[in-house]
Design a protein around this motif. Structure first.
Motif, PDB file in Angstrom:
ATOM      1  N   VAL A 199     -13.068 -36.269  62.239  1.00  0.00           N
ATOM      2  CA  VAL A 199     -13.395 -37.009  61.334  1.00  0.00           C
ATOM      3  C   VAL A 199     -14.106 -38.433  61.818  1.00  0.00           C
ATOM      4  CG1 VAL A 199     -12.164 -38.837  59.662  1.00  0.00           C
ATOM      5  CG2 VAL A 199     -11.297 -36.536  60.026  1.00  0.00           C
ATOM      6  N   SER A 200     -15.140 -38.429  61.309  1.00  0.00           N
ATOM      7  CA  SER A 200     -16.170 -39.526  61.871  1.00  0.00           C
ATOM      8  C   SER A 200     -16.988 -40.155  60.803  1.00  0.00           C
ATOM      9  CB  SER A 200     -17.034 -38.798  63.018  1.00  0.00           C
ATOM     10  OG  SER A 200     -18.021 -39.753  63.493  1.00  0.00           O
ATOM     11  N   MET A 201     -17.892 -41.244  60.971  1.00  0.00           N
ATOM     12  CA  MET A 201     -18.595 -41.752  60.246  1.00  0.00           C
ATOM     13  C   MET A 201     -19.980 -41.259  60.649  1.00  0.00           C
ATOM     14  SD  MET A 201     -17.490 -45.831  59.079  1.00  0.00           S
ATOM     15  CE  MET A 201     -17.598 -46.239  60.967  1.00  0.00           C
ATOM     16  N   ILE A 202     -20.265 -40.651  61.578  1.00  0.00           N
ATOM     17  CA  ILE A 202     -21.280 -40.271  62.475  1.00  0.00           C
ATOM     18  C   ILE A 202     -21.300 -38.564  61.901  1.00  0.00           C
ATOM     19  CG2 ILE A 202     -22.733 -39.984  64.445  1.00  0.00           C
ATOM     20  CD1 ILE A 202     -21.070 -42.441  65.766  1.00  0.00           C
ATOM     21  N   HIS A 203     -21.663 -38.292  60.794  1.00  0.00           N
ATOM     22  CA  HIS A 203     -21.559 -36.931  60.428  1.00  0.00           C
ATOM     23  C   HIS A 203     -23.090 -36.448  60.004  1.00  0.00           C
ATOM     24  CE1 HIS A 203     -21.510 -39.048  56.544  1.00  0.00           C
ATOM     25  NE2 HIS A 203     -20.444 -39.441  56.676  1.00  0.00           N
ATOM     26  N   ARG A 204     -23.994 -37.335  59.814  1.00  0.00           N
ATOM     27  CA  ARG A 204     -25.410 -36.775  59.457  1.00  0.00           C
ATOM     28  C   ARG A 204     -26.020 -36.039  60.426  1.00  0.00           C
ATOM     29  NH1 ARG A 204     -28.208 -42.086  56.681  1.00  0.00           N
ATOM     30  NH2 ARG A 204     -26.836 -43.166  58.286  1.00  0.00           N
ATOM     31  N   GLY A 205     -26.322 -35.043  60.269  1.00  0.00           N
ATOM     32  CA  GLY A 205     -27.037 -34.207  61.185  1.00  0.00           C
ATOM     33  C   GLY A 205     -26.296 -33.146  61.842  1.00  0.00           C
ATOM     34  N   THR A 206     -24.762 -33.184  61.448  1.00  0.00           N
ATOM     35  CA  THR A 206     -24.043 -32.084  61.983  1.00  0.00           C
ATOM     36  C   THR A 206     -24.283 -30.747  61.187  1.00  0.00           C
ATOM     37  OG1 THR A 206     -22.153 -32.790  60.469  1.00  0.00           O
ATOM     38  CG2 THR A 206     -22.209 -33.707  62.606  1.00  0.00           C
ATOM     39  N   LYS A 207     -24.694 -30.648  59.918  1.00  0.00           N
ATOM     40  CA  LYS A 207     -24.787 -29.371  59.373  1.00  0.00           C
ATOM     41  C   LYS A 207     -25.779 -28.671  60.223  1.00  0.00           C
ATOM     42  CE  LYS A 207     -23.906 -30.944  54.673  1.00  0.00           C
ATOM     43  NZ  LYS A 207     -24.436 -31.169  52.954  1.00  0.00           N
ATOM     44  N   GLN A 208     -26.859 -29.326  60.719  1.00  0.00           N
ATOM     45  CA  GLN A 208     -27.664 -28.388  61.633  1.00  0.00           C
ATOM     46  C   GLN A 208     -27.209 -27.710  62.766  1.00  0.00           C
ATOM     47  OE1 GLN A 208     -30.012 -31.937  63.033  1.00  0.00           O
ATOM     48  NE2 GLN A 208     -30.299 -30.699  65.021  1.00  0.00           N
ATOM     49  N   PHE A 209     -25.893 -28.002  63.181  1.00  0.00           N
ATOM     50  CA  PHE A 209     -25.286 -27.218  64.039  1.00  0.00           C
ATOM     51  C   PHE A 209     -24.185 -26.444  63.516  1.00  0.00           C
ATOM     52  CE2 PHE A 209     -26.060 -31.246  66.152  1.00  0.00           C
ATOM     53  CZ  PHE A 209     -26.986 -30.995  66.926  1.00  0.00           C
ATOM     54  N   GLY A 210     -24.097 -26.201  62.191  1.00  0.00           N
ATOM     55  CA  GLY A 210     -23.392 -25.123  61.483  1.00  0.00           C
ATOM     56  C   GLY A 210     -22.163 -25.851  60.938  1.00  0.00           C
ATOM     57  N   ILE A 236     -33.254 -44.562  65.244  1.00  0.00           N
ATOM     58  CA  ILE A 236     -33.738 -43.488  65.298  1.00  0.00           C
ATOM     59  C   ILE A 236     -33.550 -42.525  66.736  1.00  0.00           C
ATOM     60  CG2 ILE A 236     -35.979 -41.920  65.170  1.00  0.00           C
ATOM     61  CD1 ILE A 236     -36.413 -43.718  62.595  1.00  0.00           C
ATOM     62  N   GLN A 237     -33.998 -43.509  67.629  1.00  0.00           N
ATOM     63  CA  GLN A 237     -33.769 -43.184  69.091  1.00  0.00           C
ATOM     64  C   GLN A 237     -32.273 -43.055  69.362  1.00  0.00           C
ATOM     65  OE1 GLN A 237     -35.104 -45.929  72.228  1.00  0.00           O
ATOM     66  NE2 GLN A 237     -35.870 -44.267  73.288  1.00  0.00           N
ATOM     67  N   LEU A 238     -31.538 -43.679  69.012  1.00  0.00           N
ATOM     68  CA  LEU A 238     -30.171 -43.456  69.199  1.00  0.00           C
ATOM     69  C   LEU A 238     -29.724 -42.027  68.707  1.00  0.00           C
ATOM     70  CD1 LEU A 238     -27.505 -44.330  70.257  1.00  0.00           C
ATOM     71  CD2 LEU A 238     -27.038 -45.500  68.155  1.00  0.00           C
ATOM     72  N   ALA A 239     -30.156 -41.702  67.387  1.00  0.00           N
ATOM     73  CA  ALA A 239     -29.540 -40.388  66.666  1.00  0.00           C
ATOM     74  C   ALA A 239     -30.464 -39.305  67.442  1.00  0.00           C
ATOM     75  CB  ALA A 239     -30.290 -40.503  65.435  1.00  0.00           C
ATOM     76  N   ILE A 240     -31.548 -39.390  67.931  1.00  0.00           N
ATOM     77  CA  ILE A 240     -32.259 -38.192  68.834  1.00  0.00           C
ATOM     78  C   ILE A 240     -31.325 -38.188  69.993  1.00  0.00           C
ATOM     79  CG2 ILE A 240     -34.136 -37.753  70.047  1.00  0.00           C
ATOM     80  CD1 ILE A 240     -35.972 -39.106  67.932  1.00  0.00           C
ATOM     81  N   GLN A 241     -30.993 -39.030  70.620  1.00  0.00           N
ATOM     82  CA  GLN A 241     -30.392 -38.850  72.138  1.00  0.00           C
ATOM     83  C   GLN A 241     -29.059 -38.184  71.691  1.00  0.00           C
ATOM     84  OE1 GLN A 241     -29.967 -42.727  73.890  1.00  0.00           O
ATOM     85  NE2 GLN A 241     -28.968 -41.697  75.923  1.00  0.00           N
ATOM     86  N   MET A 242     -28.384 -38.742  70.756  1.00  0.00           N
ATOM     87  CA  MET A 242     -26.887 -38.098  70.317  1.00  0.00           C
ATOM     88  C   MET A 242     -27.256 -36.627  69.848  1.00  0.00           C
ATOM     89  SD  MET A 242     -25.457 -41.152  68.022  1.00  0.00           S
ATOM     90  CE  MET A 242     -24.061 -40.018  67.388  1.00  0.00           C
ATOM     91  N   ILE A 243     -28.204 -36.254  69.250  1.00  0.00           N
ATOM     92  CA  ILE A 243     -28.440 -34.892  68.887  1.00  0.00           C
ATOM     93  C   ILE A 243     -28.890 -33.948  70.123  1.00  0.00           C
ATOM     94  CG2 ILE A 243     -29.946 -33.390  67.778  1.00  0.00           C
ATOM     95  CD1 ILE A 243     -30.460 -35.566  65.608  1.00  0.00           C
TER      96      ILE A 243
END
Length: 202
Positions: free
Chosen positions: A129-140, A93-100
């Protein structure tokens, strides 16, 4: 943080240190060969290149389409920096927040990169193309399943190998959440990107 400085924690096994070092060198050569460059030299989390899109037509959420032959800004994550984020994070979760947060800082700079490009008017959208795609919708971004086939199979194997190498818990992630680690396409039109991240030039 400069991409060329390799800091690998002593808690990582020597085998993994070697794998990471080799992967970083390979990625550096790959980026040079394909002219992939960071959006921000001081924060090189997001790398890009302008290229021609050769896949199937992408239907975007705003009604725009990216067609075969269109010029796009291709997105690449800096996997060395992703690894450093991972070893300095206490949880996923902390990693995801840092990435966002890092992505939020870089997207306006990405727009400036597009607007300053000599072929800016030809760039139809942003694509990756990535496996890290969750959360990208919030950026449009529109998130799209890759069509099954050879490209999907090769991409899945490559990205899983990448996850095993650069993610501190890569092996555990593959064992416990392997079914969720599926590469997807993310894309957004340049028009929508400008609308979301306006600046003086837009």
């Amino acid at each position: 943080m400069k991409a060329g400085k390799h800091v690998i924690t002593s808690e990582i096994s020597w085998k993994k240190k070697i794998m990471i070092t080799l992967w970083v060198k390979w990625e550096s050569l790959f980026n040079r060969f394909f002219h992939i460059q960071p959006i921000d030299e001081n924060q090189p989390f997001l790398n890009v290149r302008v290229c021609t899109y050769w896949g199937k037509t992408i239907q975007l959420l705003d009604g725009e389409e990216i067609h075969r032959g269109d010029r796009v800004l291709e997105l690449h994550l800096n996997n060395e920096m992703l690894f450093k984020m991972g070893i300095n994070s206490c949880s996923s979760i902390q990693l995801a927040i840092q990435m966002i947060r890092t992505t939020e800082q870089l997207l306006p700079k990405t727009l400036l990169y597009i607007l300053n490009h000599p072929k800016y008017e030809e760039i139809k959208g942003l694509y990756g193309v990535s496996m890290i795609h969750r959360g990208t919708k919030q950026f449009g971004f529109t998130v799209i399943d890759l069509p099954k086939g050879l490209f999907f199979f090769i991409t899945k194997i490559y990205l899983r190998l990448l996850l095993f190498v650069v993610h501190p818990q890569g092996k555990q992630r593959l064992q416990t959440k392997g079914e969720l680690l599926v590469p997807k396409m993310i894309a957004i039109s340049t028009k929508e990107f400008i609308r979301r991240y306006p600046n003086d030039r837009s």
